[in-house]
Design a protein around this motif. Structure first.
Motif, PDB file in Angstrom:
ATOM      1  N   LEU A   1       0.851  -1.187   0.000  1.00 62.88           N
ATOM      2  CA  LEU A   1       0.000   0.000   0.000  1.00 62.88           C
ATOM      3  C   LEU A   1       0.890   1.242   0.000  1.00 62.88           C
ATOM      4  CD1 LEU A   1      -2.567  -1.171   2.712  1.00 62.88           C
ATOM      5  CD2 LEU A   1      -2.787  -1.367   0.229  1.00 62.88           C
ATOM      6  N   GLU A   2       0.293   2.416  -0.079  1.00 61.46           N
ATOM      7  CA  GLU A   2       1.101   3.635  -0.152  1.00 61.46           C
ATOM      8  C   GLU A   2       1.891   3.895   1.122  1.00 61.46           C
ATOM      9  OE1 GLU A   2      -3.271   5.009   0.361  1.00 61.46           O
ATOM     10  OE2 GLU A   2      -2.161   3.388  -0.622  1.00 61.46           O
ATOM     11  N   ASP A   3       1.473   3.305   2.259  1.00 61.19           N
ATOM     12  CA  ASP A   3       2.196   3.493   3.515  1.00 61.19           C
ATOM     13  C   ASP A   3       2.849   2.200   4.007  1.00 61.19           C
ATOM     14  OD1 ASP A   3      -0.186   2.247   3.999  1.00 61.19           O
ATOM     15  OD2 ASP A   3      -0.737   3.456   5.741  1.00 61.19           O
ATOM     16  N   GLY A   4       3.128   1.266   3.092  1.00 61.04           N
ATOM     17  CA  GLY A   4       3.817   0.038   3.459  1.00 61.04           C
ATOM     18  C   GLY A   4       2.981  -1.203   3.202  1.00 61.04           C
ATOM     19  N   MET A   5       3.568  -2.344   3.541  1.00 54.99           N
ATOM     20  CA  MET A   5       2.879  -3.619   3.338  1.00 54.99           C
ATOM     21  C   MET A   5       1.695  -3.756   4.279  1.00 54.99           C
ATOM     22  SD  MET A   5       4.269  -5.407   0.895  1.00 54.99           S
ATOM     23  CE  MET A   5       3.733  -7.083   1.236  1.00 54.99           C
ATOM     24  N   GLY A   6       0.630  -4.343   3.759  1.00 50.68           N
ATOM     25  CA  GLY A   6      -0.532  -4.636   4.578  1.00 50.68           C
ATOM     26  C   GLY A   6      -1.084  -6.002   4.217  1.00 50.68           C
ATOM     27  N   LYS A   7      -1.732  -6.647   5.172  1.00 48.12           N
ATOM     28  CA  LYS A   7      -2.304  -7.961   4.907  1.00 48.12           C
ATOM     29  C   LYS A   7      -3.364  -8.283   5.948  1.00 48.12           C
ATOM     30  CE  LYS A   7       0.778 -10.769   7.762  1.00 48.12           C
ATOM     31  NZ  LYS A   7       1.620 -11.978   7.812  1.00 48.12           N
TER      32      LYS A   7
ATOM     33  N   HIS B   1     -15.334 -12.231   6.912  1.00 43.67           N
ATOM     34  CA  HIS B   1     -14.824 -11.783   8.203  1.00 43.67           C
ATOM     35  C   HIS B   1     -13.311 -11.799   8.100  1.00 43.67           C
ATOM     36  CE1 HIS B   1     -18.226 -11.676  11.240  1.00 43.67           C
ATOM     37  NE2 HIS B   1     -18.821 -11.896  10.069  1.00 43.67           N
ATOM     38  N   VAL B   2     -12.683 -10.652   8.359  1.00 42.29           N
ATOM     39  CA  VAL B   2     -11.230 -10.531   8.237  1.00 42.29           C
ATOM     40  C   VAL B   2     -10.658 -10.029   9.557  1.00 42.29           C
ATOM     41  CG1 VAL B   2     -11.383 -10.077   5.766  1.00 42.29           C
ATOM     42  CG2 VAL B   2     -11.321  -8.147   7.367  1.00 42.29           C
ATOM     43  N   THR B   3      -9.401 -10.399   9.828  1.00 43.82           N
ATOM     44  CA  THR B   3      -8.724  -9.902  11.019  1.00 43.82           C
ATOM     45  C   THR B   3      -7.370  -9.336  10.626  1.00 43.82           C
ATOM     46  OG1 THR B   3      -7.660 -12.024  11.539  1.00 43.82           O
ATOM     47  CG2 THR B   3      -9.838 -11.639  12.486  1.00 43.82           C
ATOM     48  N   LEU B   4      -6.935  -8.340  11.383  1.00 39.83           N
ATOM     49  CA  LEU B   4      -5.589  -7.789  11.259  1.00 39.83           C
ATOM     50  C   LEU B   4      -5.172  -7.211  12.602  1.00 39.83           C
ATOM     51  CD1 LEU B   4      -6.623  -4.696  11.068  1.00 39.83           C
ATOM     52  CD2 LEU B   4      -6.442  -5.001   8.628  1.00 39.83           C
ATOM     53  N   LYS B   5      -3.877  -6.951  12.747  1.00 38.63           N
ATOM     54  CA  LYS B   5      -3.343  -6.502  14.033  1.00 38.63           C
ATOM     55  C   LYS B   5      -2.899  -5.046  14.001  1.00 38.63           C
ATOM     56  CE  LYS B   5      -1.773 -10.989  15.823  1.00 38.63           C
ATOM     57  NZ  LYS B   5      -2.285 -11.841  14.730  1.00 38.63           N
ATOM     58  N   GLU B   6      -3.241  -4.336  12.950  1.00 38.23           N
ATOM     59  CA  GLU B   6      -2.887  -2.925  12.845  1.00 38.23           C
ATOM     60  C   GLU B   6      -4.149  -2.095  12.746  1.00 38.23           C
ATOM     61  OE1 GLU B   6       1.246  -2.448  10.574  1.00 38.23           O
ATOM     62  OE2 GLU B   6      -0.300  -3.363   9.324  1.00 38.23           O
ATOM     63  N   GLY B   7      -3.985  -0.806  12.964  1.00 37.12           N
ATOM     64  CA  GLY B   7      -5.128   0.085  12.868  1.00 37.12           C
ATOM     65  C   GLY B   7      -4.838   1.265  11.964  1.00 37.12           C
ATOM     66  N   ARG B   8      -4.125   1.007  10.863  1.00 38.54           N
ATOM     67  CA  ARG B   8      -3.801   2.111   9.954  1.00 38.54           C
ATOM     68  C   ARG B   8      -5.061   2.658   9.286  1.00 38.54           C
ATOM     69  NH1 ARG B   8       0.863   0.231   6.028  1.00 38.54           N
ATOM     70  NH2 ARG B   8       0.016  -1.861   6.362  1.00 38.54           N
ATOM     71  N   ASN B   9      -4.981   3.903   8.853  1.00 35.47           N
ATOM     72  CA  ASN B   9      -6.137   4.589   8.288  1.00 35.47           C
ATOM     73  C   ASN B   9      -6.733   3.827   7.105  1.00 35.47           C
ATOM     74  OD1 ASN B   9      -7.980   6.749   7.875  1.00 35.47           O
ATOM     75  ND2 ASN B   9      -6.653   7.576   6.285  1.00 35.47           N
ATOM     76  N   ARG B  10      -7.999   3.444   7.233  1.00 37.54           N
ATOM     77  CA  ARG B  10      -8.780   2.804   6.159  1.00 37.54           C
ATOM     78  C   ARG B  10      -8.082   1.559   5.596  1.00 37.54           C
ATOM     79  NH1 ARG B  10      -9.553   4.835   1.730  1.00 37.54           N
ATOM     80  NH2 ARG B  10     -11.753   4.353   1.386  1.00 37.54           N
ATOM     81  N   GLU B  11      -7.348   0.845   6.423  1.00 37.37           N
ATOM     82  CA  GLU B  11      -6.541  -0.263   5.911  1.00 37.37           C
ATOM     83  C   GLU B  11      -7.389  -1.389   5.326  1.00 37.37           C
ATOM     84  OE1 GLU B  11      -2.662  -2.964   7.152  1.00 37.37           O
ATOM     85  OE2 GLU B  11      -3.692  -1.769   8.690  1.00 37.37           O
ATOM     86  N   VAL B  12      -8.492  -1.745   5.970  1.00 37.83           N
ATOM     87  CA  VAL B  12      -9.337  -2.819   5.456  1.00 37.83           C
ATOM     88  C   VAL B  12      -9.870  -2.448   4.073  1.00 37.83           C
ATOM     89  CG1 VAL B  12     -11.443  -4.158   5.797  1.00 37.83           C
ATOM     90  CG2 VAL B  12      -9.984  -3.626   7.760  1.00 37.83           C
ATOM     91  N   ARG B  13     -10.378  -1.246   3.931  1.00 36.96           N
ATOM     92  CA  ARG B  13     -10.902  -0.803   2.635  1.00 36.96           C
ATOM     93  C   ARG B  13      -9.789  -0.767   1.583  1.00 36.96           C
ATOM     94  NH1 ARG B  13     -16.025   1.445   2.937  1.00 36.96           N
ATOM     95  NH2 ARG B  13     -16.755   1.907   5.058  1.00 36.96           N
ATOM     96  N   ARG B  14      -8.632  -0.240   1.953  1.00 36.15           N
ATOM     97  CA  ARG B  14      -7.552  -0.096   0.968  1.00 36.15           C
ATOM     98  C   ARG B  14      -7.030  -1.448   0.493  1.00 36.15           C
ATOM     99  NH1 ARG B  14      -2.915   2.828   2.865  1.00 36.15           N
ATOM    100  NH2 ARG B  14      -3.507   2.416   5.012  1.00 36.15           N
ATOM    101  N   LEU B  15      -7.014  -2.443   1.399  1.00 37.01           N
ATOM    102  CA  LEU B  15      -6.566  -3.768   0.981  1.00 37.01           C
ATOM    103  C   LEU B  15      -7.504  -4.354  -0.073  1.00 37.01           C
ATOM    104  CD1 LEU B  15      -5.349  -5.259   4.373  1.00 37.01           C
ATOM    105  CD2 LEU B  15      -3.981  -5.043   2.295  1.00 37.01           C
ATOM    106  N   TRP B  16      -8.812  -4.274   0.166  1.00 33.42           N
ATOM    107  CA  TRP B  16      -9.756  -4.791  -0.824  1.00 33.42           C
ATOM    108  C   TRP B  16      -9.706  -3.974  -2.111  1.00 33.42           C
ATOM    109  CZ3 TRP B  16     -11.861  -9.394  -0.741  1.00 33.42           C
ATOM    110  CH2 TRP B  16     -12.055 -10.044   0.490  1.00 33.42           C
ATOM    111  N   GLU B  17      -9.578  -2.665  -1.985  1.00 36.48           N
ATOM    112  CA  GLU B  17      -9.529  -1.818  -3.177  1.00 36.48           C
ATOM    113  C   GLU B  17      -8.276  -2.089  -4.001  1.00 36.48           C
ATOM    114  OE1 GLU B  17      -9.903   2.035  -1.473  1.00 36.48           O
ATOM    115  OE2 GLU B  17     -12.067   1.846  -1.098  1.00 36.48           O
ATOM    116  N   SER B  18      -7.194  -2.567  -3.353  1.00 39.77           N
ATOM    117  CA  SER B  18      -5.984  -2.902  -4.108  1.00 39.77           C
ATOM    118  C   SER B  18      -6.230  -4.062  -5.068  1.00 39.77           C
ATOM    119  CB  SER B  18      -4.849  -3.255  -3.140  1.00 39.77           C
ATOM    120  OG  SER B  18      -5.049  -4.538  -2.552  1.00 39.77           O
TER     121      SER B  18
END
Length: 316
Positions: free
Chosen positions: A160-166, A183-200
């Motif tokens: 992503l634009e601010d680093g790797m995400g998954k 249903h997805v899980t992640l351990k970070e709280g970066r801005n709009r990360e869930v949306r940005r991952l799917w949009e990628s």
């Protein structure tokens, strides 16, 4: 007993200790009228100001850590005040004397679900720090064709634009036509990360709900715009997760009928508030604030429903 000035300010919700150390170095903090320097210690009973504004502080021994589970509706912003005049997540929270609610992270304006608030700024800052790796779970509805290769990329990592995400986990939970719930899980709280991952992956997110934070689940008996104060057991679970000493006291009634009464009062307050807003009134009440979210939408499916078209393309 004295404490470092930045620790007292962090507990009051003024920022992380590192951020506050910078503010002190910049001469933006004063104690009893004198500009502070790094290394200053206070009892918490002094007159402390940040950028000229007085900060309400208390000695650590006098503070009871309180935590709220808030059911955020879509349409509310996660700030105390909004220059555009939109409703905020703080509007409906119960009023406090000598303390204030600090949000544990944020949810964007179009995301609903579980948002935590606490009176302990140090607890909030630690919960938000990525080193503690507290997982968050979201129910997300996406529009488009999903295949196994896409899911593997989202599990392995996407730049992503601010680093790797998954996503740490992805679980299919039903859908119809081109709309699919996961249903997805992640351990970070970066801005709009869930949306940005799917949009990628060129997928459109049409609905996003946070349903869990660590072991704390979104209370099913709390309506959108309502809140519930956590009992001591849950508060101490969160404190233990971030290496803070457990609390010994709680403001929550231990009597079950009283807890049910509180939930009933919150539901009534939310309904009264929504009714006033629809009729053009303004006023506020406990458990409800100066605005309301959008009309209630159907909840995501709780039991997976097989989609033959998706089943052929994925192995979930």
């Amino acid at each position: 007993m004295t404490e470092k000035l930045q620790k007292v300010l962090a507990r009051a919700g003024k920022g992380s200790r590192r951020e506050l150390e910078t503010m002190i170095s910049q001469g933006r903090v004063s104690v009893d009228g004198k500009i502070s320097v790094l290394g200053d210690r206070v009892t918490g009973r002094e007159q402390i100001r940040v950028d000229g504004h007085q900060v309400e502080t208390q000695p650590e021994a006098d503070v009871i850590c309180r935590v709220l589970s808030y059911h955020k509706p879509e349409g509310e912003v996660s700030t105390r005040k909004d220059p555009e005049g939109r409703p905020t997540v703080f509007d409906r929270l119960p009023k406090l004397k000598g303390a204030r609610w600090v949000s544990v992270g944020r949810l964007d304006v179009n995301t609903s679900g579980l948002l935590l608030f606490t009176t302990d700024g140090e607890l909030a800052n630690r919960l938000m720090h990525p080193r503690h790796e507290i997982d968050r779970e979201y129910a997300v509805r996406v529009f488009g064709e999903v295949d196994e290769a896409m899911l593997q990329r989202l599990r392995k990592g996407v730049m992503l634009e601010d680093g790797m995400g998954k996503f740490d986990t992805i679980k299919y939970s039903g859908g119809e036509g081109m709309n699919h719930w996961f249903h997805v899980t992640l351990k970070e709280g970066r801005n709009r990360e869930v949306r940005r991952l799917w949009e990628s992956q060129e997928m459109q997110v049409s609905r996003l709900i946070r349903v869990r934070y660590g072991k704390i689940e979104l209370p099913r008996n709390i309506p959108r715009g309502g809140w519930s104060e956590m009992p001591l057991e849950q508060v101490n679970y969160l404190r233990t997760e971030v290496d803070l000493a457990p609390e010994k006291e709680s403001k929550v009634e231990v009597d079950a009928p009283q807890r049910y009464k509180q939930v009933s009062q919150i539901r009534k307050a939310v309904r009264r508030h929504n009714s006033r807003v629809k009729s053009g009134g303004t006023g506020t009440s406990a458990g409800a604030g100066a605005s309301t979210g959008p009309k209630k939408k159907p909840a995501p499916p709780t039991r997976p429903r097989t989609n033959p078209k998706l089943k052929k393309k994925t192995r979930l």
